[in-house]
Design a protein around this motif. Structure first.
Motif, mmCIF file in Angstrom:
data_model
loop_
_atom_site.group_PDB
_atom_site.id
_atom_site.type_symbol
_atom_site.label_atom_id
_atom_site.label_comp_id
_atom_site.label_asym_id
_atom_site.label_seq_id
_atom_site.Cartn_x
_atom_site.Cartn_y
_atom_site.Cartn_z
ATOM 1 N N GLY A 110 -5.413 19.572 8.116
ATOM 2 C CA GLY A 110 -4.106 19.074 8.539
ATOM 3 C C GLY A 110 -3.448 18.326 7.406
ATOM 4 N N TRP A 111 -2.275 17.748 7.679
ATOM 5 C CA TRP A 111 -1.629 16.898 6.677
ATOM 6 C C TRP A 111 -1.779 15.445 7.115
ATOM 7 N N GLY A 112 -1.834 14.562 6.142
ATOM 8 C CA GLY A 112 -2.031 13.164 6.487
ATOM 9 C C GLY A 112 -1.446 12.223 5.456
ATOM 10 N N MET A 113 -1.316 10.972 5.852
ATOM 11 C CA MET A 113 -0.829 9.918 4.976
ATOM 12 C C MET A 113 -2.038 9.299 4.278
ATOM 13 N N ASN A 114 -2.147 9.550 2.986
ATOM 14 C CA ASN A 114 -3.288 9.077 2.217
ATOM 15 C C ASN A 114 -2.863 8.054 1.168
ATOM 16 N N THR A 158 8.302 11.265 -2.048
ATOM 17 C CA THR A 158 8.694 10.573 -0.811
ATOM 18 C C THR A 158 7.568 9.659 -0.335
ATOM 19 N N PRO A 159 7.144 8.720 -1.181
ATOM 20 C CA PRO A 159 6.059 7.829 -0.745
ATOM 21 C C PRO A 159 6.519 6.898 0.368
ATOM 22 N N LEU A 160 5.557 6.431 1.130
ATOM 23 C CA LEU A 160 5.804 5.424 2.158
ATOM 24 C C LEU A 160 5.079 4.153 1.730
ATOM 25 N N ASP A 161 5.840 3.091 1.476
ATOM 26 C CA ASP A 161 5.272 1.819 1.046
ATOM 27 C C ASP A 161 5.162 0.873 2.242
ATOM 28 N N ILE A 162 3.967 0.334 2.453
ATOM 29 C CA ILE A 162 3.714 -0.616 3.537
ATOM 30 C C ILE A 162 3.408 -1.982 2.911
ATOM 31 N N PRO A 163 4.357 -2.930 2.962
ATOM 32 C CA PRO A 163 4.084 -4.266 2.413
ATOM 33 C C PRO A 163 2.948 -4.940 3.176
ATOM 34 N N ILE A 164 2.066 -5.603 2.445
ATOM 35 C CA ILE A 164 0.974 -6.314 3.093
ATOM 36 C C ILE A 164 0.885 -7.735 2.552
ATOM 37 N N LEU A 199 1.584 5.662 10.752
ATOM 38 C CA LEU A 199 2.071 6.026 9.418
ATOM 39 C C LEU A 199 2.744 7.396 9.388
ATOM 40 N N GLN A 200 2.142 8.383 10.090
ATOM 41 C CA GLN A 200 2.737 9.717 10.072
ATOM 42 C C GLN A 200 4.154 9.694 10.644
ATOM 43 N N GLY A 201 4.312 8.997 11.772
ATOM 44 C CA GLY A 201 5.632 8.899 12.395
ATOM 45 C C GLY A 201 6.630 8.164 11.518
ATOM 46 N N ARG A 202 6.175 7.123 10.830
ATOM 47 C CA ARG A 202 7.076 6.381 9.926
ATOM 48 C C ARG A 202 7.562 7.278 8.790
ATOM 49 N N TRP A 203 6.618 8.060 8.225
ATOM 50 C CA TRP A 203 7.018 8.931 7.120
ATOM 51 C C TRP A 203 7.999 10.009 7.596
ATOM 52 N N VAL A 204 7.741 10.599 8.744
ATOM 53 C CA VAL A 204 8.645 11.624 9.277
ATOM 54 C C VAL A 204 10.030 11.027 9.506
ATOM 55 N N ARG A 205 10.082 9.836 10.089
ATOM 56 C CA ARG A 205 11.369 9.182 10.339
ATOM 57 C C ARG A 205 12.083 8.849 9.031
ATOM 58 N N GLN A 206 11.329 8.353 8.045
ATOM 59 C CA GLN A 206 11.927 8.002 6.755
ATOM 60 C C GLN A 206 12.422 9.233 6.004
ATOM 61 N N LEU A 223 0.862 -1.171 0.000
ATOM 62 C CA LEU A 223 0.000 0.000 0.000
ATOM 63 C C LEU A 223 0.906 1.232 0.000
ATOM 64 N N ARG A 224 0.738 2.066 -1.004
ATOM 65 C CA ARG A 224 1.588 3.256 -1.119
ATOM 66 C C ARG A 224 0.851 4.479 -0.584
ATOM 67 N N TYR A 225 1.502 5.154 0.349
ATOM 68 C CA TYR A 225 0.943 6.358 0.964
ATOM 69 C C TYR A 225 1.777 7.578 0.587
ATOM 70 N N HIS A 226 1.104 8.732 0.493
ATOM 71 C CA HIS A 226 1.795 10.002 0.279
ATOM 72 C C HIS A 226 1.383 10.977 1.375
ATOM 73 N N ALA A 227 2.355 11.703 1.899
ATOM 74 C CA ALA A 227 2.065 12.762 2.875
ATOM 75 C C ALA A 227 1.534 13.959 2.106
ATOM 76 N N THR A 228 0.248 14.255 2.282
ATOM 77 C CA THR A 228 -0.391 15.271 1.456
ATOM 78 C C THR A 228 -1.109 16.314 2.300
ATOM 79 N N ALA A 229 -1.272 17.468 1.692
ATOM 80 C CA ALA A 229 -2.023 18.566 2.321
ATOM 81 C C ALA A 229 -2.472 19.507 1.225
ATOM 82 N N SER A 230 -3.348 20.432 1.573
ATOM 83 C CA SER A 230 -3.812 21.414 0.594
ATOM 84 C C SER A 230 -2.717 22.450 0.358
#
Length: 299
Positions: free
Chosen positions: A239-243, A264-270, A204-211, A166-173
């Protein structure tokens, strides 16, 4: 010998949430259902159903319910080969399969898989929702027969299939970016810009910030336990979120949403983990899950 009329009573009460509804399905009186459950509990010396509104299974009750699922699959297979065993006077029993998945999978690809399976099957489905890091626990405890999980290690007694990521992106307006990240996405800015978190299990937010920034930071956050509301809140500037990319791809193309840090996507293997006893009888379900994952998830 196992008293299958009592086991089915337990399973049906848990499935419907009440003794009265279970009685209607089993075509007996509520008193008969209650008596069957009580006798089995006394025989085993444990409580199987937590009485309430709705009634729910205890941990031991969950194991018995999964056993009835397996029995139902065996009976279905047998009756397909020997239809003469079907008693037309008995109410038709349909087996409910209990499966766990995370909310983002349900919102992006998993419903397509189970819908395709359900249209060609007599099984009913009960989909439980939890964080992908925690659905494996449902399998370990015998609460479900299969799960979408981020746990790579095979669970004892289960088969494991890699589905992709599952690929997530940290997004905001754009307005949110201009207000909170005018000087870039720095640790200082992250510590002051409101994020959005699904629930206490969401990391997820913490993982993206760390990555992305190489640091563990405690972001201020809104709590919003809805995948679709995450997208709406991002669009509104809350706010901003991992979508998940499937839900924000068009918004990113149109510019209604932007990435906090480009590319800077965050990929979560499932993974798909399914009880070995059921796996051979649910090949079609596994095929639909893997096919849908191949179409929608990152390789």
């Amino acid at each position: 010998m196992l008293d299958y009329s009592a086991l089915r009573a337990v399973s049906t009460v848990v499935q419907t949430g009440s003794f009265e509804k279970a009685a209607g399905i089993l075509n007996v009186t509520p008193s008969a259902v209650s008596q069957r459950v009580k006798q089995l509990e006394e025989r085993l010396g444990v409580v199987l159903i937590a009485r309430g509104n709705p009634c729910t299974a205890t941990e031991t009750g969950e194991w018995l319910c999964r056993h009835i699922e397996n029995v139902g699959m065996l009976e279905r297979e047998l009756l397909e080969q020997l239809p003469g065993l079907i008693d037309p006077t008995e109410p038709k029993q349909r087996t409910t399969l209990h499966i766990a998945a995370n909310a983002d999978s349900l919102s992006t690809w998993f419903v397509a898989a189970v819908s395709s399976f359900a249209k060609r099957s007599s099984y009913l489905l009960n989909i439980a929702v939890d964080d992908q890091d925690h659905t494996a626990e449902w399998l370990r405890r015998g609460r479900v027969i299969a799960a979408v999980t981020s746990l790579e290690k095979p669970i004892q007694g289960c088969r494991r299939i890699s589905l992709g990521a599952l690929r997530y992106h940290a997004t905001a307006s754009p307005e949110f970016i201009a207000q909170h990240f005018a000087r870039g996405v720095t640790p200082e800015a992250i510590l002051n810009a409101p994020a959005m978190t699904f629930d206490q299990k969401d990391r997820l937010q913490g993982r993206w910030v760390r990555q992305t920034l190489g640091d563990d930071l405690a972001c201020p956050t809104h709590w919003l336990p809805s995948t679709q509301s995450f997208v709406e809140a991002s669009l509104s500037g809350m706010g901003w979120g991992m979508n998940p990319i499937q839900l924000v791809r068009e918004h990113l193309k149109s510019g209604r949403l932007v990435e906090l840090v480009p590319d800077t996507p965050l990929d979560i293997p499932i993974y798909w983990q399914i009880n070995r006893l059921a796996a051979d009888r649910l090949v079609d379900l596994t095929s639909e899950v893997t096919a849908a994952a191949k179409r929608h998830l990152s390789g």
